[in-house]
Design a protein around this motif. Sequence first.
Motif, PDB file in Angstrom:
ATOM      1  N   GLY A   8      -0.192   6.906  -2.239  1.00 29.52           N
ATOM      2  CA  GLY A   8       0.336   6.042  -1.184  1.00 29.52           C
ATOM      3  C   GLY A   8       0.856   4.743  -1.759  1.00 29.52           C
ATOM      4  N   ASN A   9       1.188   3.815  -0.873  1.00 29.25           N
ATOM      5  CA  ASN A   9       1.749   2.522  -1.278  1.00 29.25           C
ATOM      6  C   ASN A   9       0.639   1.471  -1.298  1.00 29.25           C
ATOM      7  N   LYS A  10       0.035   1.303  -2.465  1.00 22.86           N
ATOM      8  CA  LYS A  10      -1.078   0.358  -2.613  1.00 22.86           C
ATOM      9  C   LYS A  10      -0.510  -0.972  -3.104  1.00 22.86           C
ATOM     10  N   LEU A  11       0.066  -1.730  -2.187  1.00 26.88           N
ATOM     11  CA  LEU A  11       0.923  -2.850  -2.582  1.00 26.88           C
ATOM     12  C   LEU A  11       0.443  -4.208  -2.082  1.00 26.88           C
ATOM     13  N   SER A  12      -0.770  -4.307  -1.589  1.00 29.83           N
ATOM     14  CA  SER A  12      -1.222  -5.597  -1.063  1.00 29.83           C
ATOM     15  C   SER A  12      -1.283  -6.658  -2.153  1.00 29.83           C
ATOM     16  N   SER A  13      -1.495  -6.253  -3.400  1.00 35.86           N
ATOM     17  CA  SER A  13      -1.542  -7.226  -4.500  1.00 35.86           C
ATOM     18  C   SER A  13      -0.178  -7.871  -4.749  1.00 35.86           C
ATOM     19  N   HIS A  14       0.878  -7.258  -4.189  1.00 37.28           N
ATOM     20  CA  HIS A  14       2.229  -7.800  -4.310  1.00 37.28           C
ATOM     21  C   HIS A  14       2.640  -8.567  -3.052  1.00 37.28           C
ATOM     22  N   GLU A  22      -5.571   1.882   1.041  1.00 37.75           N
ATOM     23  CA  GLU A  22      -6.601   0.891   0.736  1.00 37.75           C
ATOM     24  C   GLU A  22      -7.714   0.874   1.777  1.00 37.75           C
ATOM     25  N   THR A  23      -7.366   1.043   3.043  1.00 40.34           N
ATOM     26  CA  THR A  23      -8.394   1.002   4.093  1.00 40.34           C
ATOM     27  C   THR A  23      -9.188   2.308   4.132  1.00 40.34           C
ATOM     28  N   LEU A  24      -8.500   3.420   4.365  1.00 41.41           N
ATOM     29  CA  LEU A  24      -9.179   4.716   4.411  1.00 41.41           C
ATOM     30  C   LEU A  24      -9.773   5.061   3.050  1.00 41.41           C
ATOM     31  N   GLY A  25      -9.029   4.762   1.983  1.00 47.41           N
ATOM     32  CA  GLY A  25      -9.530   5.045   0.641  1.00 47.41           C
ATOM     33  C   GLY A  25     -10.853   4.354   0.367  1.00 47.41           C
ATOM     34  N   THR A  26     -10.952   3.083   0.747  1.00 41.83           N
ATOM     35  CA  THR A  26     -12.191   2.330   0.541  1.00 41.83           C
ATOM     36  C   THR A  26     -13.331   2.901   1.376  1.00 41.83           C
ATOM     37  N   LEU A  27     -13.028   3.285   2.607  1.00 40.40           N
ATOM     38  CA  LEU A  27     -14.056   3.853   3.481  1.00 40.40           C
ATOM     39  C   LEU A  27     -14.572   5.184   2.934  1.00 40.40           C
ATOM     40  N   LEU A  28     -13.676   6.002   2.401  1.00 41.79           N
ATOM     41  CA  LEU A  28     -14.105   7.282   1.830  1.00 41.79           C
ATOM     42  C   LEU A  28     -14.970   7.064   0.587  1.00 41.79           C
ATOM     43  N   ASP A  68      -0.277   9.884   1.771  1.00 44.55           N
ATOM     44  CA  ASP A  68       0.267   9.147   2.912  1.00 44.55           C
ATOM     45  C   ASP A  68       1.745   9.510   3.051  1.00 44.55           C
ATOM     46  N   THR A  69       2.105  10.051   4.207  1.00 52.39           N
ATOM     47  CA  THR A  69       3.444  10.605   4.402  1.00 52.39           C
ATOM     48  C   THR A  69       4.182   9.817   5.467  1.00 52.39           C
ATOM     49  N   TYR A  70       5.276   9.183   5.060  1.00 52.84           N
ATOM     50  CA  TYR A  70       6.061   8.317   5.939  1.00 52.84           C
ATOM     51  C   TYR A  70       7.389   8.989   6.283  1.00 52.84           C
ATOM     52  N   SER A  71       8.131   8.355   7.180  1.00 49.08           N
ATOM     53  CA  SER A  71       9.357   8.988   7.678  1.00 49.08           C
ATOM     54  C   SER A  71      10.631   8.397   7.093  1.00 49.08           C
ATOM     55  N   THR A  72      10.542   7.224   6.451  1.00 47.18           N
ATOM     56  CA  THR A  72      11.748   6.598   5.907  1.00 47.18           C
ATOM     57  C   THR A  72      11.893   6.982   4.432  1.00 47.18           C
ATOM     58  N   SER A  73      12.337   6.088   3.579  1.00 47.65           N
ATOM     59  CA  SER A  73      12.618   6.451   2.188  1.00 47.65           C
ATOM     60  C   SER A  73      11.376   6.925   1.441  1.00 47.65           C
ATOM     61  N   ASN A  74      10.186   6.451   1.845  1.00 46.81           N
ATOM     62  CA  ASN A  74       8.959   6.872   1.173  1.00 46.81           C
ATOM     63  C   ASN A  74       8.588   8.327   1.463  1.00 46.81           C
ATOM     64  N   PHE A  75       9.321   8.955   2.355  1.00 43.73           N
ATOM     65  CA  PHE A  75       9.164  10.387   2.615  1.00 43.73           C
ATOM     66  C   PHE A  75       9.305  11.191   1.330  1.00 43.73           C
ATOM     67  N   TRP A  76      10.155  10.699   0.426  1.00 47.18           N
ATOM     68  CA  TRP A  76      10.441  11.451  -0.796  1.00 47.18           C
ATOM     69  C   TRP A  76       9.246  11.487  -1.738  1.00 47.18           C
ATOM     70  N   TYR A  77       8.359  10.528  -1.649  1.00 47.79           N
ATOM     71  CA  TYR A  77       7.130  10.606  -2.439  1.00 47.79           C
ATOM     72  C   TYR A  77       6.354  11.864  -2.060  1.00 47.79           C
TER      73      TYR A  77
END
Length: 336
Positions: A8-14, A22-28, A68-77
């Motif tokens: 996924g996009n783990k970008l809060s540090s930026h 980050e949220t679900l990952g931390t909870l798991l 994590d599956t998004y609908s815009t350009s990040n769909f390609w990930y």
Amino acid sequence: MKKILYIGNKLSSHGLTVTSIETLGTLLEKEGFKLYFASSKKNKAARMLDMFYKTILHSKKVDYVLIDTYSTSNFWYAVIVSQICRLLNVNYIPNLHGGDLPNRLKNNHYLSKLIFRNAFVNIAPSRYLFETFQKAGYTNVKYIPNTIEIDNYPFQSREYDYPRLLWVRSFAKIYNPILAVKVLIEVKKKYPNAILTMVGPKKDESFEETVQFAKESNVEVTFTGRLSKKEWITLSTDFNVFINTTHFDNTPVSVIEAMALGLPVISTNVGGIPYLLTHNQTALLVADDDLKDMVHQIDRLFEEKELANSLSLGAKKMVDNFDWEIVKKEWKSLLK
């Protein structure tokens, strides 16, 4: 101990918004799962390469790859990582976040089949996407809602002296931030003391456009930039209306959080919103980009004295079902 690679996009540090990785990952992790993550690379090409590399690197030691599956350009990930998983015979799980994914199913039929039909299971965090995927013929879809830790969100009654509007989202065109400023301009005609604070990082040029529009309109708006979860929860105590102006959406966590805090929500009735909110019961809903009606619904909160309290209590009762202590049972059952 089950091991998971979370893509996924783990970008809060930026300086960008905290997302599910980050949220679900931390909870798991708190529940005893071993997690690996990709990616925190800011550049999109570098992020894709990192995801590619980490998927191959961890393929032999993880039980699942959660995407994590998004609908815009990040769909390609999701397209690329899912196909690597297929080649390496690794179970992968798309976590469906994109509010416009229904259009992906229609417009990218072949790619959608490659990703979703071959998945171990597809997780829909909203009834909206769950029903959409089922209608499209996908039987391997499971509803597990977005989640928050309710205890971190103190419910608070509000004073309705004048409109104090709060908007919390990334600044992106799909979220229509400029509508919030237009709403303030109209609301101030009846309530001159009305204020608006907009919380969130810049995602595209809509941030500059919104700031410039406010300046040209000679209306004061507070732009905080990205705040931590704790910071915006503290900030929220000074406000009495939460507005959600998006053009399309899934199940926005910021709306769930606002309801947990006791803020009455006024939202556009798009995408997954009508599956989450009920007009006059848990929120007030308006058509997409309907400035006039959004202003009218705000006015109702200050004219109909019991309405705000009724909405807040109804929303809180509903949103308690999104508490991690409830939702985690679904994830643990699936992954174990």
